[in-house]
Design a protein around this motif. Structure first.
Motif, short mmCIF file in Angstrom:
data_model
loop_
_atom_site.label_atom_id
_atom_site.label_comp_id
_atom_site.label_asym_id
_atom_site.label_seq_id
_atom_site.Cartn_x
_atom_site.Cartn_y
_atom_site.Cartn_z
N PHE A 1 28.48 -7.42 -15.84
CA PHE A 1 29.88 -7.10 -16.09
C PHE A 1 30.60 -6.38 -14.95
O PHE A 1 31.81 -6.20 -15.01
N LEU A 2 29.86 -5.94 -13.96
CA LEU A 2 30.48 -5.18 -12.87
C LEU A 2 30.35 -5.89 -11.53
O LEU A 2 30.30 -5.24 -10.48
N GLN B 1 38.09 -10.19 -17.40
CA GLN B 1 39.29 -9.76 -18.12
C GLN B 1 38.91 -9.13 -19.45
O GLN B 1 37.91 -9.51 -20.07
N MET B 2 39.74 -8.18 -19.87
CA MET B 2 39.53 -7.57 -21.17
C MET B 2 40.70 -7.91 -22.09
O MET B 2 41.82 -8.16 -21.63
N LEU B 3 40.43 -7.96 -23.38
CA LEU B 3 41.44 -8.26 -24.37
C LEU B 3 41.76 -7.01 -25.17
O LEU B 3 40.86 -6.24 -25.54
N VAL B 4 43.03 -6.81 -25.43
CA VAL B 4 43.49 -5.64 -26.19
C VAL B 4 44.33 -6.14 -27.36
O VAL B 4 45.24 -6.95 -27.18
N PHE C 1 39.79 -6.15 -16.06
CA PHE C 1 38.81 -5.12 -16.38
C PHE C 1 38.54 -4.29 -15.14
O PHE C 1 38.00 -4.77 -14.15
N THR C 2 38.95 -3.04 -15.21
CA THR C 2 38.75 -2.10 -14.11
C THR C 2 37.64 -1.13 -14.46
O THR C 2 37.68 -0.48 -15.51
N ALA C 3 36.64 -1.03 -13.62
CA ALA C 3 35.51 -0.14 -13.87
C ALA C 3 35.31 0.78 -12.68
O ALA C 3 35.22 0.32 -11.54
N TYR C 4 35.27 2.08 -12.95
CA TYR C 4 35.02 3.07 -11.91
C TYR C 4 36.01 2.94 -10.75
O TYR C 4 35.65 3.05 -9.58
N GLY C 5 37.27 2.67 -11.13
CA GLY C 5 38.34 2.61 -10.14
C GLY C 5 38.43 1.32 -9.36
O GLY C 5 39.26 1.19 -8.47
#
Length: 396
Positions: free
Chosen positions: A384-385, A79-82, A69-73
């Motif tokens: 989360f960040l 981790q995110m699931l797709v 999970f990448t936020a604001y660079g």
């Protein structure tokens, strides 16, 4: 080594509750951390080890994929699931994977951030209400409550037509709704959608055999026809008799459910209290860029949009929740909105930036009495960040 289709089908059937949650509640993407919360609340996994084992099966069967999970660079520790194509195909009940589109690799983090905000709302506001109503939380209960609330939380961009069609057929609000106006709004939105699709088709044709093409519109100004037709009865005239439309008026009268969804704003609830309609709208500040002017002008657009849709016109209550990343962000927007505005000549205080901007956008003092604006947060930064690591980055 590829996975057999029969094995994929078996895994999808075994874990279809997870797939429905990711697909419908997260628009095909979701943080692992938030999915684990659903697993606990819905009784899909007894403990964290069992949950991780289930995710491994889904990943090895090529139903989902994990991404950092990448936020604001910046990469976070989450981790995110797709959902992959077979998982999407299973949910949409399509005959093959060629009939569905895959989730593109993210060029920005908007999709997952919207998913985080939406699911934070569901987990903190919807699930507690379900617990009070019934003993067991299920995916169907979540969807049912959101539908009873007339919420747009489950909708994605450019899906406003289906919402207006549903709301216009809702027997609870037949006396309050201006059905003729809503039908006209649906026709206008269908025209806009048609123009958008024509532009996408032309962009696809222009890039045939050349890789990914540049999306172009069907005309130099694809919304010219819509604006001209819609403003036939609204256009103003100057001293020379020439018709003109200001950008402000165009924004006010062309603002629709689709416009709202495309800005990541959502209707959370519509209900009648003592024969008065109450509408709650959430403004998700996923990019951490809200300010007093933008908040106020969009609230004014909400108000005018609802006035068009309703027979009761100005006799309704509008509750706005400006949802920020954290307390510091919410305080910044609130302070900006409540800053005093002075008359340029007399220097007398004319109200706050929020109220002054609402007046400028044709929402007068009497109308503003029906609007309640709250600035709050979902504690996104800490939960989360990776907390303080991102604070300086977010404040830029």
């Amino acid at each position: 080594m590829s996975v057999l289709t029969t094995n994929k089908q078996f895994i999808c059937e075994q874990f279809q509750e997870y797939l429905k949650i990711i697909y419908h509640l997260g628009n095909k993407v979701m943080l692992l951390k938030q999915l684990w919360y659903y697993a606990k609340e819905l009784g899909l996994a007894r403990n964290l080890n069992e949950f991780y084992s289930q995710m491994v099966k889904l990943e090895h069967s090529e139903i989902i994929r994990k991404e950092p999970f990448t936020a604001y660079g910046k990469k976070t520790q989450l981790q995110m699931l797709v959902l992959r194509k077979y998982g999407i195909r299973f949910i949409e009940e399509k005959p093959d994977s060629y009939s569905v589109a895959s989730v593109p690799k993210a060029s920005s983090n908007e999709r997952i951030l919207v998913s985080i905000f939406k699911n934070r709302y569901i987990q903190t506001k919807i699930l507690p209400r379900i617990r009070q109503e019934s003993e067991k939380i299920t995916f169907e209960n979540i969807v049912d409550l959101l539908n009873r609330d007339c919420s747009t939380i489950l909708l994605n961009k450019n899906e406003g037509i289906s919402y207006l069609s549903q709301i216009s057929s809702n027997q609870r609000f037949q006396n309050e709704l201006d059905i003729a106006e809503i039908k006209q709004e649906i026709e206008k939105m269908q025209f806009v959608d048609q123009k958008r699709l024509e532009g996408l088709k032309k962009g696809s044709a222009s890039s045939s055999g050349k890789g990914k093409g540049k999306v172009i519109s069907s005309s130099d100004m694809p919304l010219d026809e819509v604006t001209r037709d819609y403003f036939n009865s609204l256009l103003l005239k100057d001293d020379t008799g020439v018709k003109f439309v200001s950008p402000k008026n165009q924004r006010i009268y062309c603002f629709s459910i689709d416009t709202m969804l495309n800005c990541n704003y959502h209707i959370a609830q519509i209900k009648s209290i003592q024969n008065k309609l109450h509408v709650t709208i959430l403004m998700f500040d996923i990019h951490n860029k809200q300010n007093a002017y933008k908040v106020a002008k969009d609230i004014a657009c909400f108000y005018h949009m609802l006035s068009r849709y309703l027979n009761v016109k100005n006799d309704f209550k509008l509750k706005i929740g400006v949802i920020c990343l954290d307390k510091a962000a919410a305080k910044r927007v609130k302070t900006d909105s409540e800053a005093p505005v002075r008359d340029f000549i007399s220097k007398e205080v004319r109200g706050t930036r929020l109220s002054a901007t609402l007046r400028d956008w044709d929402v007068g003092e009497e109308m503003q009495k029906h609007i309640d604006v709250q600035f709050t947060d979902y504690n996104i930064t800490n939960d989360f960040l990776d907390g303080i690591k991102h604070v300086n980055l977010l404040r830029r």
